[in-house]
Design an enzyme around this catalytic site. Sequence first.
Site, mmCIF file in Angstrom:
data_model
loop_
_atom_site.group_PDB
_atom_site.id
_atom_site.type_symbol
_atom_site.label_atom_id
_atom_site.label_comp_id
_atom_site.label_asym_id
_atom_site.label_seq_id
_atom_site.Cartn_x
_atom_site.Cartn_y
_atom_site.Cartn_z
ATOM 1 N N ALA D 86 38.044 40.562 28.832
ATOM 2 C CA ALA D 86 37.848 41.523 29.906
ATOM 3 C C ALA D 86 36.661 41.070 30.750
ATOM 4 O O ALA D 86 35.515 41.264 30.366
ATOM 5 C CB ALA D 86 37.590 42.910 29.322
ATOM 6 N N GLU D 87 36.959 40.509 31.906
ATOM 7 C CA GLU D 87 35.900 39.877 32.707
ATOM 8 C C GLU D 87 34.959 40.892 33.348
ATOM 9 O O GLU D 87 33.753 40.649 33.446
ATOM 10 C CB GLU D 87 36.517 38.966 33.762
ATOM 11 C CG GLU D 87 37.115 37.676 33.209
ATOM 12 C CD GLU D 87 38.440 37.855 32.494
ATOM 13 O OE1 GLU D 87 39.043 38.945 32.620
ATOM 14 O OE2 GLU D 87 38.874 36.929 31.795
ATOM 15 N N PHE D 110 37.499 30.429 33.128
ATOM 16 C CA PHE D 110 37.870 29.584 34.268
ATOM 17 C C PHE D 110 37.513 30.372 35.527
ATOM 18 O O PHE D 110 37.699 31.594 35.560
ATOM 19 C CB PHE D 110 39.379 29.296 34.281
ATOM 20 C CG PHE D 110 39.843 28.297 33.262
ATOM 21 C CD1 PHE D 110 40.031 26.959 33.599
ATOM 22 C CD2 PHE D 110 40.110 28.692 31.960
ATOM 23 C CE1 PHE D 110 40.468 26.042 32.654
ATOM 24 C CE2 PHE D 110 40.550 27.775 31.007
ATOM 25 C CZ PHE D 110 40.728 26.443 31.352
ATOM 26 N N ALA D 111 37.091 29.664 36.562
ATOM 27 C CA ALA D 111 36.725 30.325 37.818
ATOM 28 C C ALA D 111 37.862 31.216 38.315
ATOM 29 O O ALA D 111 37.629 32.272 38.908
ATOM 30 C CB ALA D 111 36.392 29.291 38.877
ATOM 31 N N PHE D 113 39.583 33.156 36.855
ATOM 32 C CA PHE D 113 39.611 34.468 36.193
ATOM 33 C C PHE D 113 38.362 35.287 36.484
ATOM 34 O O PHE D 113 38.059 36.266 35.800
ATOM 35 C CB PHE D 113 39.806 34.297 34.689
ATOM 36 C CG PHE D 113 40.994 33.427 34.359
ATOM 37 C CD1 PHE D 113 42.184 33.566 35.062
ATOM 38 C CD2 PHE D 113 40.922 32.455 33.377
ATOM 39 C CE1 PHE D 113 43.278 32.751 34.793
ATOM 40 C CE2 PHE D 113 42.013 31.638 33.099
ATOM 41 C CZ PHE D 113 43.196 31.783 33.800
ATOM 42 N N PRO D 116 38.689 39.587 38.302
ATOM 43 C CA PRO D 116 38.557 40.934 37.725
ATOM 44 C C PRO D 116 37.095 41.398 37.655
ATOM 45 O O PRO D 116 36.836 42.595 37.556
ATOM 46 C CB PRO D 116 39.143 40.777 36.308
ATOM 47 C CG PRO D 116 40.020 39.575 36.379
ATOM 48 C CD PRO D 116 39.382 38.667 37.383
ATOM 49 N N HIS D 156 44.079 27.326 37.050
ATOM 50 C CA HIS D 156 43.025 26.642 36.299
ATOM 51 C C HIS D 156 42.420 25.542 37.157
ATOM 52 O O HIS D 156 41.995 24.507 36.662
ATOM 53 C CB HIS D 156 43.565 26.051 34.993
ATOM 54 C CG HIS D 156 44.103 27.066 34.026
ATOM 55 N ND1 HIS D 156 45.350 27.624 34.155
ATOM 56 C CD2 HIS D 156 43.565 27.643 32.922
ATOM 57 C CE1 HIS D 156 45.560 28.490 33.170
ATOM 58 N NE2 HIS D 156 44.489 28.522 32.398
#
Lengths: 345, 345, 355, 355
Positions: D86-87, D110-111, D113, D116, D156
């Site tokens: 959960a970012e 990863f950038a 992601f 959120p 990615h």
Amino acid sequence: MSTVSNEALVSLYRTMRLARAVDERLWILNRQGKLPFTVSCQGHEAIGAALAHVLRPGHDWVAPYYRDLALVLGLGASVEDVFLHALAKATDPVSGGRQMPAHWSFPTLRVLTTSSVTGTQTLHAVGAALVAKLKRSDEVAVTTLGEGATSEGEFHEACNFAAVRRLPVVFVVESNGWAISVPKREQLAVASVAVRAAAYGFPGEDCDGTDVAAAAASFGRAVERARAGEGPTLISAECTRLTAHTSDDQDTVYRPAEEVAEARKRDPITIARHALVARGAWDDAREEALAAELRAEVDAALGRAMAAPDPAPDTLARDVYAEGRYEGAGGVCRDTSASFVREAA
Amino acid sequence: MSTVSNEALVSLYRTMRLARAVDERLWILNRQGKLPFTVSCQGHEAIGAALAHVLRPGHDWVAPYYRDLALVLGLGASVEDVFLHALAKATDPVSGGRQMPAHWSFPTLRVLTTSSVTGTQTLHAVGAALVAKLKRSDEVAVTTLGEGATSEGEFHEACNFAAVRRLPVVFVVESNGWAISVPKREQLAVASVAVRAAAYGFPGEDCDGTDVAAAAASFGRAVERARAGEGPTLISAECTRLTAHTSDDQDTVYRPAEEVAEARKRDPITIARHALVARGAWDDAREEALAAELRAEVDAALGRAMAAPDPAPDTLARDVYAEGRYEGAGGVCRDTSASFVREAA
Amino acid sequence: MVVGARADVGPVVSSASSAGSGRPPAQESPTYLQAIRLALIEEMRRDERVIVFGEDVAGKKGGVFRATEGLAEMFGDERVFNSPLAEAGIVGVGIGAAMAGYRPVVEIQFADFIFPAMNQIANEAARIRYRSNGGYGCPMVIRVPYGGGIHGALYHSQSPETLFAHIPGLKVLVPGTPRDAKGLLKSAIRDDDPVLFFEHKKLYRSLREPLPGDDQLVPIGRARVAREGDRLTIVTYGYYVQIALQAAERVAAGSGRQVEVIDLRSLAPYDRELICESTRRTSRALVLYEPNISFGSGAEIAAHIGEECFAWLDAPVTRVASPDVPAIPFSAKLEEAYLVSVEGLVEKIEALLAY
Amino acid sequence: MVVGARADVGPVVSSASSAGSGRPPAQESPTYLQAIRLALIEEMRRDERVIVFGEDVAGKKGGVFRATEGLAEMFGDERVFNSPLAEAGIVGVGIGAAMAGYRPVVEIQFADFIFPAMNQIANEAARIRYRSNGGYGCPMVIRVPYGGGIHGALYHSQSPETLFAHIPGLKVLVPGTPRDAKGLLKSAIRDDDPVLFFEHKKLYRSLREPLPGDDQLVPIGRARVAREGDRLTIVTYGYYVQIALQAAERVAAGSGRQVEVIDLRSLAPYDRELICESTRRTSRALVLYEPNISFGSGAEIAAHIGEECFAWLDAPVTRVASPDVPAIPFSAKLEEAYLVSVEGLVEKIEALLAY
Ligand SMILES: Cc1ncc(C[n+]2csc(CCOP(=O)(O)OP(=O)(O)O)c2C)c(N)n1
Ligand SMILES: Cc1ncc(C[n+]2csc(CCOP(=O)(O)OP(=O)(O)O)c2C)c(N)n1
Ligand SMILES: [Mg+2]
Ligand SMILES: [Mg+2]
């Protein structure tokens, strides 16, 4: 407790075996250096096969995730298309060679396009269910995700939205106990995600996601509830991850050997075969015939896919907008004229 | 069922009355055109007062929201500071005249700075609770939010994070039945947000947020659980919104007159006064004395605040980074030399 | 077109005259806000796949700015409904509905609250068509009230449009007049791709103009010459078009030098041709924008002009924008210090003309 | 410094030599990835308020790229732990911890992601100090593996750094070498404000160099001249520094003309002085960046050069960047078509030199 006929179980078994055969072949391609990445459905085949079994392909909406090879095959995706996609060929119908393997999209099957971003697809299923309800159709939307992805806020928003508007959607959590290297106990503090349904006001249940007949029964009830206008259901289908997270992961680093051994005992394919044998609906001869048939199917499909051309560089900038790259009916599109790709291509 | 002494109840009542008096004055300033915006705590005073009562100010962490005037006053914020903040004066200790009224920040009271963005503060409370636990202190973190804000994904992520790490945090939902014009039934499909606690694996309970003694008892238990290392609690404190959402809202458009009338019957201040009277701890003389005292306090504080200077234009670009605007110990800051403000200021 | 009057941060009851009727009396010049409402009504009548949802958009309220006032009554509470308070949910459900064949028009209550939906917008909506090989489209409009100058402080004043203009797959519109607001919103709803439709809050009630007939579209991607001139080109959009026009009038009144003002209307795609044509003619360009100056929308415009008009330029392409501070403070004094004023802009123009 | 070798999108087991020890043998030149790990170890030793959490960062895995390998063992599973997936939660909890006096270093896997968490980063972290009148700070580092060229496809491979550089209150670092990765990460951890630390995935294992002693900081906001030259200035950062250096060598080998290469290292703030000093000397500038070209990071740099170096320029400031398509496709052919190649860049340089 099974409502699945022998014929149906054989068919489910075939789907699972097919998915496994394709999946294994993808790993081989990866090891051979022919495929830079693969993500596996091994251990999840019963869930996918069971879900496809209770849906009406091309009528119901499906927002899957990357472990759903068995699901899309069960819905009717062809093995060749799966390979064309994995190998990023020009004729990849899923994404034109753009997405990583297992990032499904089959418009004619109403399988919605999926990203890598965990949990996002649950909201899209809710949106499709909203339209199904507005149209007064009996279409149902189903979405799948890992238990790790249930920690994302978007999953919460999807459940709540679906509950408030009582939409025909089924949330299936494929709970394999791991989110890459993070075990379930570091992900959530409840035994099963299914208890979360009560937080939104709709039913939740657990099912054994390694028993294809049990899973089909559970999913079938939920889909029928949705179809009958009784709203959403959340199902936690327990399963195992029989491989590393992806081909980029080396799970021996963090995964105890005993855990892997335990997981192997819960291989859904073995369990299904034993069930078939116990029902007297299966024997070694049929197993061998099936294996040969699948091998031939996979070989042939892979052969055709390998022979397909790679995407032409000028397809890079297609499908950014409906009208194409520069001008279109609706107006002028963002152009890429100042960009480097023109020269590079 | 009350564990609150008469003295404590009198003190709680005073806090509630003070909050009401300040709040009403802010509306008057708004109507007079002296304050472009106000957001009210009317109807929420019991929750704020009760919460402050069970916390150790300056020891425990508080991540509040915009309806928490009673809470911050109860913790020890001064009326003058509240006015300096509302009026966006140079000496506004909360935000230097930058934030809208009721966007609290009192570092010495460990009241964390809050934005307008609903639900975000819940994660900050979890972060403070994480530090409290890492330090092996007995500090507790408390956060408040509206029932509407529980629909945000970040609330879910906060609850789950707190549950998995068993952190000393209390989530208090001030459930007034409305999110601007959206009634609770369009917001969630369960009777109370408290049931959501079970989705994460910690206790949840409802309390009557218009009964300050009952609320204090409920909050007190949760805070002690947290202090004892037993993890998070979620409390849904039912209350009413006695005003429009903010001074920019005209709630007569969407709010049935009967609903407003019902809400007024649940005014926490009236309820507390009745309770005090029933205990024999209050009478008209004391009420009048209190009213006079509060009026004087509010008048004096407001007078001082109105006389305070507005922020100088050159404070606009302060506090963007620790080092100030251009250069600092840690390196070079983003400068604003190319920007228009230099000329405008 | 009349500029002026007040524009508040928050919901203010709109003048009762047009409520419920679906259309203001013909003789009236609708406001920017009314024009938006009219576009919604016309498109919902035209295409029943158009649905509207978001926070507070339905019921009797019809949006905190009342842009969707009366729509639930007109079109029913299935096509117009309140969502839970969850922006990722609003956009994500919209994406699903769009993939399933509908045309959702969703509202983010204030631009400042669009960030919880960033993942759905950037990672999902923008890439649906591309990643599915054209198999799915995402015909959705996200309406976003934005902008400062309305005492909105840090969280009711932001201009985050640049972030979206940078994301391929999205279209970003920034109408500056009632006519463009209406015509562009209609185009956006008919567009087959996701459109971010930024509505400047300060224009909602301060601008009125007569509108052409019912079904006039404004094409996406075409800028508009808001004022003709030959000595300098100002490229701007949104509320600052008004500031630019006023500054241009003052300069003309002072020295007779005519400044051209281009209203971009559409930020992604933006009208590269018109900007270059004008700049090559005037040899001087000033880019005026409301976002923070650094890495802001006007950086792209200025860079493009610098690249494509190099040989024609008699002076550096100059940017005038908001300082790099986190949004507008509540204090009226600080808000004033933050925003670009007509006087400030006139000085910048004079300096550039004198270069 | 050696460029080459392979760099994969995903977790590849790092060479066992340095595992667990906390430091590679002294004679080794650490990789970019090892440099990052060393910086974390040194700062965690130095300041016990430094904590590390994120997805997969703890346990035996130590991050999908293994940047935090062994840290949980070294510093205990209270200071180094896995978060739920959960970012927004990761960043939001980090903000709370920072306000409470700790110095969280969190990882976004990863950038791609990071979106959120956009709300927590843009609306919260960036504004904590400003909105609290300096009452609270938010000393947090968000580590973000980013960039393409590693078969990562749409999700990615992204380079979203521009979006953060546009948000006042944040600092955005983009180191291009092991030395800078280490020195800047240490500066970032000691900085009192939120820092986005972008680590280019293609550099993780492909670049090595000897590092100076333990406690060398690299100042935030200062660019570096990666190669000296007098005919043209390339301003770039991240992986493209390597491409720029190679292109510059080829140009020099061909015609003897020397191209200067500036490695920004820090995008917000960026080193306006060094860029201008160099461009005024060379009279030509090319801005090379990995994000999508329109509204991308280099637009700011180009606009700034155009504004501040106008009188010195002999040619238009030219941008070379990624096309406006939604991230890099999985197909190797398409990935190649997307990225800037040395050959492609040489052509652009030659064209600009010939202007
Ligand atoms: C938003 C986001 N964050 C992080 C990742 C990286 N990631 C990919 S899969 C994964 C774990 C998913 O676990 P789970 O949801 O349980 O699904 P499983 O892979 O176990 O089936 C992570 C962290 C991602 N893809 N998206
Ligand atoms: C992320 C976000 N979206 C929308 C808003 C606009 N908004 C402000 S308050 C509010 C309703 C909040 O309702 P609730 O959480 O129940 O709190 P209450 O005001 O009733 O106390 C909304 C939608 C916001 N501030 N933040
Ligand atoms: Mg899992
Ligand atoms: Mg409420």
